[in-house]
Design a protein around this motif. Sequence first.
Motif, PDB file in Angstrom:
ATOM      1  N   ILE A   1     -23.507  74.981 -48.090  1.00 27.12           N
ATOM      2  CA  ILE A   1     -22.514  74.918 -49.163  1.00 27.12           C
ATOM      3  C   ILE A   1     -21.859  73.541 -49.130  1.00 27.12           C
ATOM      4  CG2 ILE A   1     -20.274  75.820 -49.906  1.00 27.12           C
ATOM      5  CD1 ILE A   1     -21.166  78.558 -48.868  1.00 27.12           C
ATOM      6  N   SER A   2     -21.703  72.930 -50.284  1.00 30.59           N
ATOM      7  CA  SER A   2     -21.058  71.621 -50.394  1.00 30.59           C
ATOM      8  C   SER A   2     -20.014  71.651 -51.494  1.00 30.59           C
ATOM      9  CB  SER A   2     -22.089  70.528 -50.703  1.00 30.59           C
ATOM     10  OG  SER A   2     -23.029  70.403 -49.654  1.00 30.59           O
ATOM     11  N   THR A   3     -19.014  70.788 -51.373  1.00 32.51           N
ATOM     12  CA  THR A   3     -18.016  70.691 -52.427  1.00 32.51           C
ATOM     13  C   THR A   3     -18.618  70.029 -53.655  1.00 32.51           C
ATOM     14  OG1 THR A   3     -17.232  68.546 -51.579  1.00 32.51           O
ATOM     15  CG2 THR A   3     -16.084  70.525 -50.813  1.00 32.51           C
ATOM     16  N   ILE A   4     -18.149  70.430 -54.818  1.00 36.11           N
ATOM     17  CA  ILE A   4     -18.553  69.787 -56.076  1.00 36.11           C
ATOM     18  C   ILE A   4     -17.547  68.670 -56.325  1.00 36.11           C
ATOM     19  CG2 ILE A   4     -18.890  70.126 -58.556  1.00 36.11           C
ATOM     20  CD1 ILE A   4     -19.701  72.990 -57.970  1.00 36.11           C
ATOM     21  N   GLY A   5     -17.946  67.455 -55.957  1.00 36.97           N
ATOM     22  CA  GLY A   5     -16.993  66.358 -55.919  1.00 36.97           C
ATOM     23  C   GLY A   5     -16.124  66.494 -54.675  1.00 36.97           C
TER      24      GLY A   5
ATOM     25  N   VAL B   1     -11.804  62.832 -67.492  1.00 41.01           N
ATOM     26  CA  VAL B   1     -13.181  63.325 -67.535  1.00 41.01           C
ATOM     27  C   VAL B   1     -14.097  62.500 -66.634  1.00 41.01           C
ATOM     28  CG1 VAL B   1     -12.976  64.320 -69.835  1.00 41.01           C
ATOM     29  CG2 VAL B   1     -13.699  61.929 -69.594  1.00 41.01           C
ATOM     30  N   GLU B   2     -13.498  61.674 -65.797  1.00 37.48           N
ATOM     31  CA  GLU B   2     -14.263  60.878 -64.835  1.00 37.48           C
ATOM     32  C   GLU B   2     -13.832  61.276 -63.432  1.00 37.48           C
ATOM     33  OE1 GLU B   2     -14.857  56.580 -66.704  1.00 37.48           O
ATOM     34  OE2 GLU B   2     -12.801  57.303 -66.983  1.00 37.48           O
ATOM     35  N   GLY B   3     -14.492  60.701 -62.445  1.00 42.72           N
ATOM     36  CA  GLY B   3     -14.124  60.989 -61.066  1.00 42.72           C
ATOM     37  C   GLY B   3     -14.273  59.762 -60.202  1.00 42.72           C
ATOM     38  N   LYS B   4     -13.732  58.656 -60.676  1.00 39.13           N
ATOM     39  CA  LYS B   4     -13.834  57.408 -59.917  1.00 39.13           C
ATOM     40  C   LYS B   4     -12.973  57.482 -58.659  1.00 39.13           C
ATOM     41  CE  LYS B   4     -14.864  54.557 -63.965  1.00 39.13           C
ATOM     42  NZ  LYS B   4     -16.285  54.389 -63.595  1.00 39.13           N
TER      43      LYS B   4
END
Length: 239
Positions: free
Chosen positions: A105-109, A190-193
């Motif tokens: 299991i991994s985090t989404i972001g 809406v980004e994840g910089k």
Amino acid sequence: MLISNFKRFNMKRVDAYLSSLGYCSRSEARKFMKQNEITVLDKRVFNPSTKASHKDIKVNQEALDSEKLLILLNKPKDYICSHNDAGKLIYSLLPKRWQNRNPKISTIGRLDIDTTGLILLTDDGELNHRLTSPKKDIKKIYEVTLLNPLNGDEKELFSSGTILLNGEDKPLKPAKLTIINDTLVHLEIVEGKYHQVKRMFAYTKNKVIKLHRVSFADTFLEDLKEGSFKELDINLFID
């Protein structure tokens, strides 16, 4: 005949299910099956090589865990979204069985160590990739507590799509700012910089002193307590 072949194609060894879902390793399966009641179509089995469909297997009268998991977790402060770093890892908040799943299991972001709130986790690599793809414009909403009062022009500035952060070669996409009071806001991006929310307010000469994510991909924490989690229906996120 076609239906029969389809059923056989979807059957796996019981020990393969038990190991991939984290109940035990394949080498431990025979012992696990003696110590626990494993049934196929409600008939107890002891042979790890027995083949069955996922839906037909029970462990101690309970259905097997889902073959693919999607988890919503309310992340506390000081937990790290990593499998390998030192310190308190976010995965330690999950049941031990889930920690042993293969694939992992991994985090989404990710959320920073000092950021709290909503984070999704999954062992579905395709779903993880889709929900972190920059092309998908996945909506994220943060509650932001600021050190200093707002300047007054942040709403227009963030929605303009003209902010160019240090080290970036493209301006940020427009973001929506909802003002609660002069030091507390909700910011929808809406980004994840890298450290994006903190860097956006640093751009306005302000500082984020508390950051809490309240929504991701139209999911919300609702009344989920800090450190708690719940399983979501993964089919809701599959196109």
